[in-house]
Design an enzyme around this catalytic site. Sequence first.
Site: not given
Ligand code: UT7
Length: 335
Positions: A116, A256, A286
């Site tokens: 990225c 980004h 993204n």
């Molecule tokens: O571009 C290169 C760099 N990349 C980034 O900067 C991305 C950085 N990371 C992020 O933007 C975020 O971590 C994400 C958007 C990928 C995820 O968001 P989050 O708030 O960190 O969610 P999480 O991974 O902590 O997951 C929270 C919950 C989990 O469920 P449980 O374990 O709490 O029951 C996930 O399984 O959300 C669940 N989850 C979803 N639920 C519905 C993960 N993806 C989804 C989804 N829809 N698409």
Amino acid sequence: MEQRRAAITAIGHFLPEERLTNADLEKLVDTSDEWIRTRTGIRERRILRDPDKATSYMASKAAKELLQKRNLDPSEIDLVIVATVTPDMFFPATACIVAAEIGAVNAWAYDISAACSGFLFALSTGTRFIESGKHEKVLVIGADKMSTIVDYSDRTTCVLFGDGAACALLEPDSSGHGIMDSIEHSDGSQWSSLCMLGGGSLNPSSPVTLEKKWHYLHQEGQPVFKAAVKGMADVAADLVERNGLTGDDIRYLVPHQANLRIIDATARRMGITMEKVMLNIERYGNTTAATIPLCLADWESELRRGDNIVLAAFGGGFTWGASWLRWAYDGTSAA
Ligand code: UT7
């Protein structure tokens, strides 16, 4: 006379027409429009469905738009750099294919892999060739067909990414405009948080790598999120501070586009309001190396000579960085 700098003097872009909406993704995986919008800021992304068209196709389209806008003969281009993590193939470089496709017959060409941060790293690299006096015209392209490495059964990643390409022409400027300063960083100690494991010399393609789904992008969202918030905010703040700038001096932050919450944290850290932040994550998701130049393409008509612009990125590697530009031209009249 001011020192010789590299200035962006034209922008081109390409986005595939097909839209993949949050509602479409609700049919593929257990997710919801509400979750995607509130956690990421994304509503839809563009997808290049045609399997015969790869990253070089989008990059060439973007480059041709730029050449046409500037009425520029492609044989004048000295160097083509393509930033991508989805090259057409391991080798030859996608940049070589693009240079041939657009008729840049006098250019040398190579790819940069910095995920990225790819566009920022390519911009810094191209800048050095202009500043040194070696080249007069460098084409810097960010392009990714992320849909080819996204697992559309994995809800944690498939909602995030889209396809697209955009590019910038770098030319010399001696009037105090152009790329004024930049900071680049990398830290490979956390490489496994954001990677594609299969297909390289560590895990060559095999039935095992296929079965383990190692030809898809892998991301551990939380650690990447934490590192991105800190990395992008810190580097952008360091850059403006060391140049004596404040939030008031900055016309636009061009971050980004990975997550609206990361962008929000960066803007707050820099003391700038969200009206001064270029945002198109809602429409394109993204697009990895293409996010920053796609923003510049969307906002080009509003930019004015002398505007202070700060570009900032964080991505796989980890890689991160920021650039301060004093914009060199008014609106889209780049000819
Ligand atoms: O571009 C290169 C760099 N990349 C980034 O900067 C991305 C950085 N990371 C992020 O933007 C975020 O971590 C994400 C958007 C990928 C995820 O968001 P989050 O708030 O960190 O969610 P999480 O991974 O902590 O997951 C929270 C919950 C989990 O469920 P449980 O374990 O709490 O029951 C996930 O399984 O959300 C669940 N989850 C979803 N639920 C519905 C993960 N993806 C989804 C989804 N829809 N698409």
